[in-house]
Design a protein around this motif. Sequence first.
Motif, mmCIF file in Angstrom:
data_model
loop_
_atom_site.group_PDB
_atom_site.id
_atom_site.type_symbol
_atom_site.label_atom_id
_atom_site.label_comp_id
_atom_site.label_asym_id
_atom_site.label_seq_id
_atom_site.Cartn_x
_atom_site.Cartn_y
_atom_site.Cartn_z
ATOM 1 N N ALA A 66 -8.417 -35.072 -4.116
ATOM 2 C CA ALA A 66 -7.878 -34.209 -3.069
ATOM 3 C C ALA A 66 -8.809 -33.009 -2.913
ATOM 4 C CB ALA A 66 -6.470 -33.761 -3.429
ATOM 5 N N ILE A 67 -9.474 -32.923 -1.793
ATOM 6 C CA ILE A 67 -10.567 -31.960 -1.616
ATOM 7 C C ILE A 67 -10.065 -30.532 -1.452
ATOM 8 C CG2 ILE A 67 -12.512 -31.330 -0.140
ATOM 9 C CD1 ILE A 67 -12.743 -34.315 0.584
ATOM 10 N N ASP A 68 -9.012 -30.326 -0.654
ATOM 11 C CA ASP A 68 -8.575 -28.974 -0.310
ATOM 12 C C ASP A 68 -7.331 -28.533 -1.074
ATOM 13 O OD1 ASP A 68 -10.615 -28.681 1.624
ATOM 14 O OD2 ASP A 68 -9.432 -29.871 3.039
ATOM 15 N N GLY A 69 -7.120 -29.076 -2.238
ATOM 16 C CA GLY A 69 -5.937 -28.725 -3.021
ATOM 17 C C GLY A 69 -5.056 -29.943 -3.239
ATOM 18 N N SER A 70 -4.229 -29.896 -4.254
ATOM 19 C CA SER A 70 -3.374 -31.035 -4.613
ATOM 20 C C SER A 70 -2.437 -31.400 -3.460
ATOM 21 C CB SER A 70 -2.556 -30.693 -5.849
ATOM 22 O OG SER A 70 -3.405 -30.414 -6.943
ATOM 23 N N LEU A 71 -2.183 -32.696 -3.338
ATOM 24 C CA LEU A 71 -1.307 -33.219 -2.294
ATOM 25 C C LEU A 71 -0.081 -33.840 -2.953
ATOM 26 C CD1 LEU A 71 -4.033 -34.994 -0.119
ATOM 27 C CD2 LEU A 71 -3.056 -32.722 0.232
ATOM 28 N N LEU A 72 1.080 -33.495 -2.435
ATOM 29 C CA LEU A 72 2.338 -33.991 -2.980
ATOM 30 C C LEU A 72 3.215 -34.477 -1.838
ATOM 31 C CD1 LEU A 72 4.291 -34.231 -5.458
ATOM 32 C CD2 LEU A 72 5.079 -31.921 -4.883
ATOM 33 N N SER A 73 3.701 -35.718 -1.953
ATOM 34 C CA SER A 73 4.578 -36.284 -0.924
ATOM 35 C C SER A 73 5.873 -36.724 -1.583
ATOM 36 C CB SER A 73 3.914 -37.488 -0.244
ATOM 37 O OG SER A 73 2.638 -37.148 0.249
ATOM 38 N N ILE A 74 6.999 -36.283 -1.037
ATOM 39 C CA ILE A 74 8.306 -36.653 -1.565
ATOM 40 C C ILE A 74 9.124 -37.302 -0.457
ATOM 41 C CG2 ILE A 74 10.449 -35.825 -2.613
ATOM 42 C CD1 ILE A 74 8.888 -33.497 -3.789
ATOM 43 N N ARG A 75 9.481 -38.557 -0.657
ATOM 44 C CA ARG A 75 10.386 -39.257 0.259
ATOM 45 C C ARG A 75 11.796 -39.138 -0.300
ATOM 46 N NH1 ARG A 75 9.646 -43.633 3.393
ATOM 47 N NH2 ARG A 75 7.981 -42.375 4.267
ATOM 48 N N LYS A 76 12.604 -38.298 0.331
ATOM 49 C CA LYS A 76 13.940 -38.034 -0.187
ATOM 50 C C LYS A 76 14.892 -39.182 0.125
ATOM 51 C CE LYS A 76 15.905 -34.140 0.442
ATOM 52 N NZ LYS A 76 16.455 -32.986 1.179
ATOM 53 N N PHE A 77 15.862 -39.337 -0.767
ATOM 54 C CA PHE A 77 16.907 -40.307 -0.532
ATOM 55 C C PHE A 77 18.244 -39.595 -0.467
ATOM 56 C CE2 PHE A 77 15.562 -44.709 -0.498
ATOM 57 C CZ PHE A 77 14.210 -44.533 -0.681
ATOM 58 N N ALA A 78 19.066 -40.039 0.464
ATOM 59 C CA ALA A 78 20.356 -39.395 0.664
ATOM 60 C C ALA A 78 21.206 -39.509 -0.599
ATOM 61 C CB ALA A 78 21.091 -40.045 1.834
ATOM 62 N N LYS A 79 21.952 -38.429 -0.878
ATOM 63 C CA LYS A 79 22.835 -38.463 -2.047
ATOM 64 C C LYS A 79 23.879 -39.562 -1.889
ATOM 65 C CE LYS A 79 22.295 -33.614 -3.401
ATOM 66 N NZ LYS A 79 21.179 -33.318 -2.532
ATOM 67 N N LYS A 80 24.312 -39.782 -0.651
ATOM 68 C CA LYS A 80 25.212 -40.895 -0.358
ATOM 69 C C LYS A 80 24.398 -41.967 0.359
ATOM 70 C CE LYS A 80 29.431 -38.114 0.105
ATOM 71 N NZ LYS A 80 30.555 -37.734 1.005
ATOM 72 N N PRO A 81 24.340 -43.181 -0.180
ATOM 73 C CA PRO A 81 23.569 -44.237 0.466
ATOM 74 C C PRO A 81 24.046 -44.468 1.898
ATOM 75 C CG PRO A 81 24.260 -44.912 -1.733
ATOM 76 C CD PRO A 81 24.966 -43.627 -1.431
ATOM 77 N N ILE A 82 23.096 -44.726 2.786
ATOM 78 C CA ILE A 82 23.443 -44.994 4.182
ATOM 79 C C ILE A 82 23.974 -46.413 4.292
ATOM 80 C CG2 ILE A 82 22.522 -45.231 6.516
ATOM 81 C CD1 ILE A 82 20.602 -43.006 5.952
ATOM 82 N N SER A 83 25.192 -46.551 4.782
ATOM 83 C CA SER A 83 25.808 -47.860 4.944
ATOM 84 C C SER A 83 25.428 -48.452 6.293
ATOM 85 C CB SER A 83 27.328 -47.736 4.846
ATOM 86 O OG SER A 83 27.820 -46.964 5.933
ATOM 87 N N VAL A 84 25.758 -49.733 6.464
ATOM 88 C CA VAL A 84 25.521 -50.379 7.756
ATOM 89 C C VAL A 84 26.333 -49.682 8.840
ATOM 90 C CG1 VAL A 84 25.867 -52.504 9.081
ATOM 91 C CG2 VAL A 84 24.865 -52.610 6.796
ATOM 92 N N HIS A 85 27.548 -49.265 8.499
ATOM 93 C CA HIS A 85 28.388 -48.572 9.490
ATOM 94 C C HIS A 85 27.753 -47.250 9.911
ATOM 95 C CE1 HIS A 85 31.409 -51.575 8.811
ATOM 96 N NE2 HIS A 85 31.460 -51.288 7.518
ATOM 97 N N ARG A 86 27.075 -46.579 8.983
ATOM 98 C CA ARG A 86 26.376 -45.341 9.330
ATOM 99 C C ARG A 86 25.187 -45.649 10.223
ATOM 100 N NH1 ARG A 86 26.323 -40.506 11.184
ATOM 101 N NH2 ARG A 86 24.707 -39.130 10.355
ATOM 102 N N LEU A 87 24.493 -46.768 9.974
ATOM 103 C CA LEU A 87 23.383 -47.171 10.846
ATOM 104 C C LEU A 87 23.877 -47.434 12.263
ATOM 105 C CD1 LEU A 87 21.336 -49.587 8.523
ATOM 106 C CD2 LEU A 87 20.824 -47.213 9.104
ATOM 107 N N VAL A 88 25.103 -47.969 12.373
ATOM 108 C CA VAL A 88 25.693 -48.189 13.694
ATOM 109 C C VAL A 88 25.942 -46.847 14.383
ATOM 110 C CG1 VAL A 88 27.733 -49.036 14.929
ATOM 111 C CG2 VAL A 88 26.721 -50.404 13.099
ATOM 112 N N GLU A 89 26.481 -45.881 13.630
ATOM 113 C CA GLU A 89 26.747 -44.548 14.192
ATOM 114 C C GLU A 89 25.461 -43.883 14.663
ATOM 115 O OE1 GLU A 89 28.755 -42.282 11.252
ATOM 116 O OE2 GLU A 89 30.545 -43.555 11.216
ATOM 117 N N LEU A 90 24.371 -44.097 13.920
ATOM 118 C CA LEU A 90 23.085 -43.484 14.277
ATOM 119 C C LEU A 90 22.388 -44.209 15.416
ATOM 120 C CD1 LEU A 90 21.734 -42.822 10.655
ATOM 121 C CD2 LEU A 90 22.563 -41.109 12.276
ATOM 122 N N GLY A 91 22.907 -45.373 15.813
ATOM 123 C CA GLY A 91 22.272 -46.138 16.882
ATOM 124 C C GLY A 91 21.122 -47.002 16.411
ATOM 125 N N SER A 92 20.975 -47.160 15.080
ATOM 126 C CA SER A 92 19.885 -47.983 14.562
ATOM 127 C C SER A 92 20.138 -49.462 14.789
ATOM 128 C CB SER A 92 19.687 -47.725 13.057
ATOM 129 O OG SER A 92 19.310 -46.386 12.832
#
Length: 440
Positions: free
Chosen positions: A168-194
Amino acid sequence: MAMPARPQDDDEDAAHRMLALKIRVHRQLLDRVNLALLDKLPREQIRREVEGIVADILAAEKEALNKGERERLLTDVLDELLGLGPLEPLLQDETITDILVNGHTNVFVERHGRLEKTQARFQDERHLLRIIQKIVSAVGRRVDEASPFVDARLADGSRVNAIIAPLAIDGSLLSIRKFAKKPISVHRLVELGSIPPQMAAILSGIVAARLNIIISGGTGSGKTTMLNAMSSFIDPAERIVTIEDSAELQLQQEHVARLETRPASIEDKGEVTQRDLVKNALRMRPDRIILGECRAGEAFDMLQAMNTGHDGSMTTVHANTPRDALSRIEQMIGMSGIDISPRSARAQIASAVHVVLQVGRLSDGHRKMLSLSELTGMEGETITMQEIFRFHATGRGPQGQVLGQFEATGIRPKFAAQLAVAGVKLDPALFRPDLSMGGA
């Protein structure tokens, strides 16, 4: 004549002053508290103890802070002492899905599918490196000049990647992919329009009928979210074995055996790969195997499992189309080192895989299921596949959102018979191309 200071300059000076004060307070705090006792005390009790010490330090520093500044300083110091410093408020913000650190002064987040810069910053590169080391050491990993990049995870399952100098040339790089504390259900995917409601019923039937599923998509398209959501339909009586590079699946069933790979040690020994774990999983009497992501030679062993009594298994693949997903799996079989002809490899794929779901992130940041395709066998040297449902984009809305609708292609899938055997009866009208399922 001197130019008057701009409000923005004053704000930056105040931020720098508070950051420097926080670091001084934190260093003095480390000399006064018993770190060994911190893990045994609740945060509120630690806060009360630390509050008194911080007040003494501020008095000695002759720093006069108002109530809001004092509370903010105390919270920041506790985050530094017990958590991940400047990252802690971002980790607690449930609207943030990704945290991207580009050096110690630039911290970006993704919120609602859009990237934005935050006011969070580290004191210097050493401060950032210390936080990175704190993250990776918690899961028994390391990052240094000999091993300058690492995959790890946080206690809540959030996925972490760090890469430091000299890569890493210009300083350390850190990437965090967060996960919801409550897992997203299929019904939630429907609500989101996914996905549309009708598709939720079909996905439930596909899982109940124990069809083998590949979820395909690009980086950040929602593959793991879809895998988590679909796993909620698995019968609780079944034994599930999950295999991942970094454990991030959030299955709700009670009978789940979770396996995670292990990197090589400093002496380059002790590595355990996904392929090793897939082979071992076959001896663990699983009803289903869920492989977090298929990347290399484990593809061959996963197909073997799908073909030998572990129906209903699932995995994800990085690919932009369902057809590309099959090509990638074929290439991965070649990476297994097994001498097998291309036609035989395709025959294995056609026999093992029943359904390919394509997910994607649209240009407006929303994630959707773009296609559901069924594998129907082989014709000559080619795997035959038919698309059953798809998302059809029609334009842009006033706020730049992608407009479109889910629709059937008019093809009735062969797996409808398997769903009927499993007790899932599909309305024939679902497959009429003139009927829209709704959309964005």
